[in-house]
Motif scaffolding. Sequence first.
Motif, PDB file in Angstrom:
ATOM      1  N   MET A   1      38.645  36.219  52.988  1.00 15.70           N
ATOM      2  CA  MET A   1      39.911  35.711  52.438  1.00 15.70           C
ATOM      3  C   MET A   1      40.069  36.202  50.997  1.00 15.70           C
ATOM      4  SD  MET A   1      41.153  31.755  51.863  1.00 15.70           S
ATOM      5  CE  MET A   1      41.094  31.346  53.601  1.00 15.70           C
ATOM      6  N   SER A   2      41.232  36.766  50.690  1.00 20.42           N
ATOM      7  CA  SER A   2      41.484  37.243  49.342  1.00 20.42           C
ATOM      8  C   SER A   2      41.774  36.071  48.412  1.00 20.42           C
ATOM      9  CB  SER A   2      42.676  38.201  49.331  1.00 20.42           C
ATOM     10  OG  SER A   2      43.876  37.498  49.598  1.00 20.42           O
ATOM     11  N   ALA A   3      41.739  36.357  47.118  1.00 13.25           N
ATOM     12  CA  ALA A   3      42.043  35.310  46.138  1.00 13.25           C
ATOM     13  C   ALA A   3      43.460  34.793  46.323  1.00 13.25           C
ATOM     14  CB  ALA A   3      41.841  35.842  44.725  1.00 13.25           C
ATOM     15  N   ASP A   4      44.419  35.696  46.583  1.00 14.57           N
ATOM     16  CA  ASP A   4      45.800  35.276  46.785  1.00 14.57           C
ATOM     17  C   ASP A   4      45.924  34.393  48.018  1.00 14.57           C
ATOM     18  OD1 ASP A   4      46.472  36.686  44.560  1.00 14.57           O
ATOM     19  OD2 ASP A   4      47.517  38.309  45.608  1.00 14.57           O
ATOM     20  N   GLU A   5      45.227  34.736  49.088  1.00 13.50           N
ATOM     21  CA  GLU A   5      45.271  33.929  50.302  1.00 13.50           C
ATOM     22  C   GLU A   5      44.680  32.545  50.055  1.00 13.50           C
ATOM     23  OE1 GLU A   5      44.929  37.400  53.749  1.00 13.50           O
ATOM     24  OE2 GLU A   5      43.113  36.552  52.864  1.00 13.50           O
ATOM     25  N   ALA A   6      43.666  32.496  49.208  1.00 10.13           N
ATOM     26  CA  ALA A   6      43.022  31.222  48.910  1.00 10.13           C
ATOM     27  C   ALA A   6      43.967  30.251  48.214  1.00 10.13           C
ATOM     28  CB  ALA A   6      41.783  31.446  48.048  1.00 10.13           C
ATOM     29  N   LEU A   7      44.940  30.758  47.491  1.00  8.59           N
ATOM     30  CA  LEU A   7      45.914  29.903  46.820  1.00  8.59           C
ATOM     31  C   LEU A   7      46.875  29.253  47.801  1.00  8.59           C
ATOM     32  CD1 LEU A   7      46.845  32.160  43.768  1.00  8.59           C
ATOM     33  CD2 LEU A   7      45.430  30.111  43.722  1.00  8.59           C
ATOM     34  N   GLY A   8      47.108  29.903  48.934  1.00 10.75           N
ATOM     35  CA  GLY A   8      48.035  29.369  49.926  1.00 10.75           C
ATOM     36  C   GLY A   8      49.476  29.394  49.491  1.00 10.75           C
ATOM     37  N   LEU A   9      49.849  30.313  48.610  1.00 10.80           N
ATOM     38  CA  LEU A   9      51.203  30.339  48.058  1.00 10.80           C
ATOM     39  C   LEU A   9      52.046  31.502  48.560  1.00 10.80           C
ATOM     40  CD1 LEU A   9      50.403  29.396  44.350  1.00 10.80           C
ATOM     41  CD2 LEU A   9      51.578  27.977  46.047  1.00 10.80           C
ATOM     42  N   ALA A  10      51.453  32.462  49.251  1.00 11.34           N
ATOM     43  CA  ALA A  10      52.217  33.616  49.726  1.00 11.34           C
ATOM     44  C   ALA A  10      53.358  33.159  50.627  1.00 11.34           C
ATOM     45  CB  ALA A  10      51.300  34.574  50.483  1.00 11.34           C
ATOM     46  N   GLY A  11      54.551  33.653  50.326  1.00 11.58           N
ATOM     47  CA  GLY A  11      55.731  33.304  51.103  1.00 11.58           C
ATOM     48  C   GLY A  11      56.423  32.031  50.672  1.00 11.58           C
ATOM     49  N   LYS A  12      55.793  31.243  49.794  1.00 15.00           N
ATOM     50  CA  LYS A  12      56.433  30.035  49.291  1.00 15.00           C
ATOM     51  C   LYS A  12      57.588  30.405  48.366  1.00 15.00           C
ATOM     52  CE  LYS A  12      53.417  26.927  50.916  1.00 15.00           C
ATOM     53  NZ  LYS A  12      53.763  25.792  51.793  1.00 15.00           N
ATOM     54  N   VAL A  13      58.537  29.501  48.240  1.00 14.53           N
ATOM     55  CA  VAL A  13      59.732  29.743  47.432  1.00 14.53           C
ATOM     56  C   VAL A  13      59.669  28.881  46.172  1.00 14.53           C
ATOM     57  CG1 VAL A  13      62.254  29.677  47.355  1.00 14.53           C
ATOM     58  CG2 VAL A  13      61.074  30.218  49.516  1.00 14.53           C
ATOM     59  N   ALA A  14      59.854  29.514  45.016  1.00 14.69           N
ATOM     60  CA  ALA A  14      59.788  28.799  43.738  1.00 14.69           C
ATOM     61  C   ALA A  14      61.033  29.079  42.911  1.00 14.69           C
ATOM     62  CB  ALA A  14      58.552  29.211  42.954  1.00 14.69           C
ATOM     63  N   LEU A  15      61.533  28.056  42.253  1.00  9.75           N
ATOM     64  CA  LEU A  15      62.613  28.182  41.275  1.00  9.75           C
ATOM     65  C   LEU A  15      62.050  27.894  39.898  1.00  9.75           C
ATOM     66  CD1 LEU A  15      65.545  28.320  40.193  1.00  9.75           C
ATOM     67  CD2 LEU A  15      65.779  25.892  40.830  1.00  9.75           C
ATOM     68  N   ILE A  16      62.294  28.813  38.963  1.00  6.46           N
ATOM     69  CA  ILE A  16      61.891  28.620  37.567  1.00  6.46           C
ATOM     70  C   ILE A  16      63.147  28.628  36.714  1.00  6.46           C
ATOM     71  CG2 ILE A  16      60.555  29.510  35.633  1.00  6.46           C
ATOM     72  CD1 ILE A  16      59.676  30.780  39.048  1.00  6.46           C
ATOM     73  N   THR A  17      63.422  27.524  36.044  1.00  2.28           N
ATOM     74  CA  THR A  17      64.560  27.512  35.123  1.00  2.28           C
ATOM     75  C   THR A  17      64.128  28.125  33.801  1.00  2.28           C
ATOM     76  OG1 THR A  17      64.107  25.302  34.195  1.00  2.28           O
ATOM     77  CG2 THR A  17      65.427  25.404  36.219  1.00  2.28           C
TER      78      THR A  17
END
Length: 285
Positions: A1-17
């Motif tokens: 498992m890569s470090a990015d996969e370990a975060l579980g955030l790939a494909g998630k949607v984020a809004l930053i104001t």
Amino acid sequence: MSADEALGLAGKVALITGGGAGIGRAVAELFASVGMNVAIAEIDPDRLRVAAAALPDALAIEADVREEGDVDRVMAAIRDRFGHLDVLVNNVGDFLGIHKRFEDTTPDDWESLYRINLHHIFLVTRAALPLIRASGAGGSIVNLSTIEAFRGIPNFAVYAAFKTAITGFTKSLAVEIGRDGIRVNAIGPETTDTEQVVADSRVPPENRDHLRHWFPIGRFGRPNDSAGAALFLASDRLSGWVSGSTILVDGGALAAGAWMRMPDGQRFTHLPIIAADGYTPRPGT
């Protein structure tokens, strides 16, 4: 498992104001680097243009998040493109150059500070909640506060009052919507070198050697410092049982209180050893 996969955030949607510069831009870039779908709401068209060029896959929206109509337009754009929202970072905030004794402030000052430091958080969060619930997988809300919510700061009393209110809002909302699996936390940065607060380059030459004494970790903050905290709070795998909390990104400043290292690097003093700081203009400059 890569470090990015370990975060579980790939494909998630984020809004930053306020994602066009400073901490907001750093958060947007870090989120994108781990495979998140990023939406940026930014009031300044030039900053938005630069951010959009750096993040060509991001949804970049020019908007004033103090205005309810603009907030609704941002949410509609996210709904149309992604269908839901997983992470909201309420990054916008400013002291608006209002640096004076409380008795010299005006109701107009209070209203301006309220709208940019607290009112917009209410507007954006309320509008975002249906989209976060639409993900069906919980979610994370991150509010940017400041170290000044946890200590006194003279001549900024109203600004600090609204930042302190973010703590109460964060805790109470975390309790209220926790059963939906939505976590609510905050980040409290110390002085961070950004376009808004230019710190490093404004330190007088005669005091630059003191930088390593001002904070236990001897430097001003960088946007990526707070971005890393936001990434931690965005990830259910890293912070899935963290809610209602504030992470202080302050180089140890609050823990130190008034204590600073003396020039020998070994002893400490709580008495002033410098004549000017890195963000208050000096007379004649």
